[in-house]
Design an enzyme around this catalytic site. Structure first.
Site, short mmCIF file in Angstrom:
data_model
loop_
_atom_site.label_atom_id
_atom_site.label_comp_id
_atom_site.label_asym_id
_atom_site.label_seq_id
_atom_site.Cartn_x
_atom_site.Cartn_y
_atom_site.Cartn_z
N LEU A 259 11.85 10.54 4.37
CA LEU A 259 12.01 12.04 4.61
C LEU A 259 11.04 12.32 5.61
O LEU A 259 9.95 11.39 5.68
CB LEU A 259 11.74 12.72 3.29
CG LEU A 259 12.86 12.28 2.15
CD1 LEU A 259 12.36 12.76 0.65
CD2 LEU A 259 13.97 12.81 2.43
N PRO A 260 10.88 13.68 6.05
CA PRO A 260 10.13 13.91 7.28
C PRO A 260 8.53 14.23 7.27
O PRO A 260 7.88 13.88 7.66
CB PRO A 260 10.76 15.11 7.78
CG PRO A 260 11.49 15.78 6.69
CD PRO A 260 11.97 14.48 5.82
N THR B 258 6.64 8.44 5.74
CA THR B 258 5.29 8.46 6.18
C THR B 258 4.64 9.63 5.81
O THR B 258 4.90 10.77 6.04
CB THR B 258 4.88 8.32 7.58
OG1 THR B 258 5.62 7.05 8.15
CG2 THR B 258 3.52 8.13 7.84
N LYS C 159 0.14 2.46 6.69
CA LYS C 159 0.86 3.12 7.70
C LYS C 159 0.23 4.16 8.47
O LYS C 159 0.35 4.13 9.72
CB LYS C 159 2.07 3.81 6.86
CG LYS C 159 2.88 4.56 8.21
CD LYS C 159 3.59 3.45 9.13
CE LYS C 159 4.58 4.20 10.22
NZ LYS C 159 5.79 4.93 9.53
N LYS D 296 2.42 14.89 13.21
CA LYS D 296 2.37 15.11 11.64
C LYS D 296 1.57 13.79 11.18
O LYS D 296 0.78 13.89 10.45
CB LYS D 296 3.75 15.11 11.16
CG LYS D 296 3.89 15.14 9.49
CD LYS D 296 4.14 13.84 9.01
CE LYS D 296 5.56 13.28 9.27
NZ LYS D 296 5.51 11.79 8.57
#
Length: 315
Positions: free
Chosen positions: A79-80, A113, A190, A265
């Site tokens: 997911l974003p 992430t 990450k 982001k």
């Protein structure tokens, strides 16, 4: 790659079928696994389900309920951003964990992430219904997702043993599974990785532009980088200069990769984490400002390697 016999009997849910998730899901389908999928964009669902035997779900909760009709299974999410992860997992009456069928027979693995704090919050919600949760963001970007060679950075409170029954799924989609520690540690790894990637992409772009301004051929300069001390993924695999690496987004007008908005982001999350633990990140902070400026200059939806094009415009 071998698939464990235990895993072969487990059904898979997959939510988030964008540039990364769609490719990951297709590897699972090609390996013969039965999937239940969800994405808010019909086009993304169609791209995965075309010609394949796949069950589609209108809401996240329906993925869990479909898996529960059998013996359970594993749910992957890609997911974003943190807010979407929070909603997909925890929204009352809609989220995955709001299903009465969520429990010990269903394992949840989030490959998005996000920040470590959100991962731990979702983990607590999963634990409350008896489910195992792991954060497992990936390295390798779109090329790795396409080739099935992703690196999974896994954070799970139960350790590797808690996810042994889903190792076959990881092997279908990736080439490395690295257990980083408890829940949230995968996200920490990450964010550090993407922070380094973002800064090296800026540096490679500057070097490529400088070299060409000094009369060097772009491919010759990239070859020198890739066989010398400047060698890095941003140059060797994902070179930002058009027509240097045929498979890189730069060679197709910066389409089909990881958008600048996504890197913004990730950088913001990394810098927020750095502030929380008082870790100095002056170079990353400067790179973040450059990506912000690039996005505002019209490169927001292009691959983040378009920072090269933005810098070229400024030259």
């Amino acid at each position: 790659r071998s698939l464990g016999t235990v895993f072969e009997m487990v059904r898979i849910g997959f939510l988030g079928l964008g540039q990364m998730g769609g490719r990951m899901a297709r590897h699972l389908i090609r390996a013969g696994h039965e999937l239940v999928v969800h994405d808010p964009l019909p086009k993304a669902v169609a791209a995965v389900t075309d010609g394949a035997s796949v069950i589609t779900a209108a809401k996240p909760i329906e993925v869990v309920e479909s898996l529960a009709k059998g013996s359970g299974g594993v749910v992957f999410t890609m997911l974003p951003d943190p807010a979407t992860v929070q909603h997909v997992y925890c929204a009352p009456g809609v989220g995955l964990l709001s299903s009465k069928s969520a429990g010990p027979n269903i394992t949840f693995i989030d490959c998005s992430t996000i920040d470590p704090g959100t991962a731990r919050h979702v983990n607590a919600a999963a634990a409350a219904v008896g489910s195992t949760f792991a954060d497992a963001p990936v390295g390798g970007a779109v090329p790795g997702a396409e080739a099935g060679t992703l690196t999974f950075m896994v954070g799970c409170d139960g350790g590797p043993e808690a996810l042994a029954h889903v190792s076959g799924a990881f092997e279908v989609m990736g080439s490395r599974i690295i257990h980083c520690g408890g829940v949230g540690s995968g996200q920490a790894a990450k964010l550090c990785n993407n922070m380094v990637l973002a800064t090296t992409m800026v540096s490679v772009s500057e070097g490529m532009l400088l070299g060409q301004s000094l009369g060097l051929d772009a491919k010759v300069l990239a070859d020198i980088f890739n066989t010398s001390s400047a060698r890095c993924w941003a140059s060797h695999i994902y070179n930002p200069c058009p027509n240097v690496v045929e498979t890189a987004p730069a060679s197709r007008a910066y389409e089909g990769g990881w958008p600048t908005a996504g890197m913004q982001k990730d950088m913001q999350l990394a810098l927020q984490s750095a502030t929380e633990v008082k870790s100095a990140t002056p170079l990353a902070a400067a790179a973040f400002e450059l990506y912000n400026a690039s996005a505002n200059a019209g490169w927001r939806n292009k691959d983040f390697s378009s920072i090269y094009a933005y810098l070229k415009e400024r030259s």
